[in-house]
Design a protein around this motif. Structure first.
Motif, PDB file in Angstrom:
ATOM      1  N   PHE A 135       0.833  -1.202   0.000  1.00 17.23           N
ATOM      2  CA  PHE A 135       0.000   0.000   0.000  1.00 17.23           C
ATOM      3  C   PHE A 135       0.871   1.257   0.000  1.00 17.23           C
ATOM      4  N   LEU A 136       1.844   1.299   0.920  1.00 10.81           N
ATOM      5  CA  LEU A 136       2.687   2.497   1.029  1.00 10.81           C
ATOM      6  C   LEU A 136       3.504   2.722  -0.240  1.00 10.81           C
ATOM      7  N   THR A 137       3.979   1.610  -0.840  1.00 19.35           N
ATOM      8  CA  THR A 137       4.790   1.741  -2.060  1.00 19.35           C
ATOM      9  C   THR A 137       3.990   2.422  -3.160  1.00 19.35           C
ATOM     10  N   LEU A 138       2.751   1.928  -3.379  1.00 20.13           N
ATOM     11  CA  LEU A 138       1.940   2.497  -4.460  1.00 20.13           C
ATOM     12  C   LEU A 138       1.498   3.920  -4.133  1.00 20.13           C
ATOM     13  N   PHE A 139       0.992   4.109  -2.920  1.00 24.28           N
ATOM     14  CA  PHE A 139       0.462   5.405  -2.513  1.00 24.28           C
ATOM     15  C   PHE A 139       1.549   6.481  -2.542  1.00 24.28           C
ATOM     16  N   LEU A 140       2.702   6.168  -1.944  1.00 23.29           N
ATOM     17  CA  LEU A 140       3.767   7.179  -1.883  1.00 23.29           C
ATOM     18  C   LEU A 140       4.417   7.407  -3.249  1.00 23.29           C
ATOM     19  N   ARG A 141       4.446   6.376  -4.088  1.00 27.84           N
ATOM     20  CA  ARG A 141       4.998   6.559  -5.439  1.00 27.84           C
ATOM     21  C   ARG A 141       4.139   7.583  -6.201  1.00 27.84           C
ATOM     22  N   ILE A 142       2.824   7.410  -6.099  1.00 27.28           N
ATOM     23  CA  ILE A 142       1.925   8.349  -6.784  1.00 27.28           C
ATOM     24  C   ILE A 142       2.052   9.749  -6.174  1.00 27.28           C
ATOM     25  N   ALA A 143       2.092   9.803  -4.844  1.00 27.62           N
ATOM     26  CA  ALA A 143       2.196  11.107  -4.172  1.00 27.62           C
ATOM     27  C   ALA A 143       3.495  11.811  -4.543  1.00 27.62           C
ATOM     28  N   ALA A 144       4.613  11.055  -4.582  1.00 25.94           N
ATOM     29  CA  ALA A 144       5.917  11.660  -4.904  1.00 25.94           C
ATOM     30  C   ALA A 144       5.938  12.164  -6.348  1.00 25.94           C
ATOM     31  N   THR A 145       5.378  11.358  -7.261  1.00 23.46           N
ATOM     32  CA  THR A 145       5.356  11.763  -8.676  1.00 23.46           C
ATOM     33  C   THR A 145       4.519  13.028  -8.847  1.00 23.46           C
ATOM     34  N   LEU A 146       3.332  13.015  -8.230  1.00 22.21           N
ATOM     35  CA  LEU A 146       2.467  14.196  -8.334  1.00 22.21           C
ATOM     36  C   LEU A 146       3.124  15.411  -7.685  1.00 22.21           C
ATOM     37  N   SER A 147       3.780  15.196  -6.541  1.00 21.21           N
ATOM     38  CA  SER A 147       4.424  16.316  -5.825  1.00 21.21           C
ATOM     39  C   SER A 147       5.409  17.019  -6.740  1.00 21.21           C
ATOM     40  N   ALA A 148       6.230  16.236  -7.441  1.00 20.85           N
ATOM     41  CA  ALA A 148       7.265  16.824  -8.301  1.00 20.85           C
ATOM     42  C   ALA A 148       6.653  17.512  -9.516  1.00 20.85           C
ATOM     43  N   VAL A 149       5.713  16.818 -10.160  1.00 26.03           N
ATOM     44  CA  VAL A 149       5.140  17.358 -11.410  1.00 26.03           C
ATOM     45  C   VAL A 149       4.303  18.609 -11.130  1.00 26.03           C
ATOM     46  N   ILE A 150       3.483  18.550 -10.082  1.00 26.68           N
ATOM     47  CA  ILE A 150       2.631  19.712  -9.758  1.00 26.68           C
ATOM     48  C   ILE A 150       3.502  20.895  -9.336  1.00 26.68           C
ATOM     49  N   LEU A 151       4.580  20.591  -8.600  1.00 27.71           N
ATOM     50  CA  LEU A 151       5.474  21.674  -8.149  1.00 27.71           C
ATOM     51  C   LEU A 151       6.083  22.398  -9.361  1.00 27.71           C
TER      52      LEU A 151
END
Lengths: 247, 258
Positions: A135-151
């Motif tokens: 769960f953490l792997t998938l959730f945090l992978r998506i969150a990290a990708t979005l964090s970088a792209v949105i930033l």
């Protein structure tokens, strides 16, 4: 906060406003930002380290603060889709019905093994160590990708991003298509917004279905499509008039 | 002769009429206005003259060459025509399709295959001509109606055509912007450009054209002549539904609404 169609325009304006602020990332060359974000997205799709994902999320949060972007808007854009597409989708994986493993927290205990047709449920339903990791792997992978792209998107003006793409060798025709698409999405959202307001200003009672009449929304969609075709023909004419003869 | 149209008729797909048997002539360096009420075919006529639409019947010559669909398939003719004739659309939104003013003004020169230095020079000259330096990095979303119109004109001037077709360039503008656009016409006239402008604004007409063709609601030419003559012919303007003459009040005094 505006809702509905207006919200789209409002959010886009927030992005342009944030991109124009005098922050650390805004002052960085857009080409560097694009290359770094692309590299980061590739890296995040290849590795499986929860710590790395969490670290990137944290670094992005710090950069969002020092770059003076609207923090609330940034959090909303990252964490709402992350929670929906990463959290809700992968949450069931934490329990041993889907991924067997070492129990961390027992949620329910049956008196014996339960068999529902082809499904064999163990004596206890529990959150497992392996499930939480997945769960953490998938959730945090998506969150990290979005964090970088949105930033990057909130700290780079659209036209600077297009120019950076051009400098990086992306074909001019591709950039032109991107620019036209972005421009006309706005134009039509604006038109739709005004139509919606005009409709609301003339709505005295809620429209009832039936009686063979199109609903206002359907009629509006039809009219918008017609307008879209008309505008696209004129746009093509305006391009041809200035010497355009295909990509 | 720049343009010579003889009995040109046009219908849109589906049969809706566009123009009916229109004949007109435009000489080199002339300033001609197409005056007509809404829906009289002014925009259609300019699109025909720009080779974006083609007549169903009648003939259309540009400097002696018949304008047909076939002739535009010749890349040399297409390139030379597009270099010579520029059309400013009535709705600047359809003309401003890129992400910044600079990109917009650059579009025409880039299509002509000019070098980066030449493109840059064309952009700077066009923006200076319209007195809109400083808007280069602005997005079309951030422009006022008057600025959009000026950018649309600049984007055509950057191609440096010697014939300009302008479709209602003062429509939907505030009075100040209208007269700024009229000033641009004066500068274009000084540069000896051939100008064909469609309008329904009678106040600016004497400033932008020396000769007028009047279109009516049957989408045909109702009359033509020098601007002063046409403006004083209230009967013609009334017949073409451009002005409104009515009587009201106790004494039933008639007056004209321009």
């Amino acid at each position: 906060m505006k809702r509905g169609i207006s919200s789209f325009l409002f959010q886009a304006l927030i992005s342009e406003e944030s991109a124009g602020a005098n922050g650390i990332l805004q002052n960085l060359d857009p080409r560097i930002k694009l290359v770094l974000s692309l590299a980061l997205v590739i890296l995040l799709s290849l590795v499986h380290s929860i710590l790395l994902f969490a670290g990137i999320v944290l670094i992005c949060l710090i950069f969002s603060l020092v770059s003076r972007i609207r923090f609330k808007a940034y959090i909303g854009r990252v964490w709402i889709p992350a929670a929906i597409f990463g959290g809700l989708v992968s949450l069931p994986a934490t329990i041993n019905i889907f991924i067997p493993g070492e129990p961390l927290l027992v949620l329910w205990k049956f008196s014996g093994p339960v068999v529902l047709g082809p499904i064999h449920i163990q004596e206890e339903i529990a959150v497992t160590h392996q499930g939480v990791i997945s769960f953490l792997t998938l959730f945090l992978r998506i969150a990290a990708t979005l964090s970088a792209v949105i930033l990057v998107s909130m700290t780079t003006k659209w036209q600077d991003a297009l120019r950076a793409l051009q400098d990086m060798g992306v074909p001019r025709s591709f950039i032109l298509i991107l620019a036209i698409t972005y421009r006309y999405i706005f134009l039509f959202v604006h038109l739709l917004d005004n139509r919606n307001l005009a409709l609301r200003s003339r709505t005295i009672v809620e429209h009832k279905k039936g009686a063979g009449r199109a609903t206002p929304a359907a009629a509006s969609a039809g009219a918008l499509l017609k307008k879209y075709i008309e505008k696209s023909e004129q746009l093509h004419g305006a391009m041809v008039s200035r010497g355009f003869h295909g990509f | 002769m720049v343009f010579e149209l003889k009995n040109v008729s046009f219908s849109y797909p589906g049969g809706s009429p566009g123009l009916s048997s229109v004949s007109l002539k435009v000489s080199e360096g002339e300033r001609v206005a197409i005056l007509g009420p809404n829906g009289s075919g002014k925009s259609t006529l300019l699109k025909l003259m720009d080779g974006l639409l083609f007549p169903e019947s009648g003939s259309m010559l540009f400097r002696g060459v018949a304008i047909t669909k076939q002739v535009f398939s010749d890349q040399n003719f297409n390139r030379s025509f597009r270099k010579s004739v520029g059309l400013v659309f009535q709705d600047p939104e359809v003309q401003l399709f890129t992400s910044s003013v600079r990109e917009e003004v650059a579009f025409g020169p880039v299509q002509l295959g000019l070098t980066d230095e030449e493109v840059s020079a064309r952009i700077n000259n066009a923006l200076a001509f319209l007195n809109i330096q400083g808007l280069e990095e602005r997005s079309p979303f951030q422009l006022s109606a008057g600025e959009k119109k000026k950018v649309a004109i600049a984007s055509i001037l950057a191609v440096n055509p010697d014939v300009l077709l302008l479709d209602e360039p003062t429509a939907d503008l505030d009075p100040r912007s209208v007269w700024e656009i009229v000033d641009v016409f004066e500068k274009l006239y000084m540069e000896k450009k051939t100008i064909v402008v469609s309008t329904l604004d009678l106040h600016v007409l004497p400033e932008v054209a020396d000769r007028v063709y009047v279109l009516d609601e049957q989408r045909t030419i109702r009359g033509s002549g020098p601007t002063k003559e046409i403006l004083s012919n209230l009967e013609l303007l009334n017949e073409a539904n451009i002005i409104h003459i009515h009587k009201h009040g106790r004494d039933r005094t008639g007056h004209v609404h321009l």
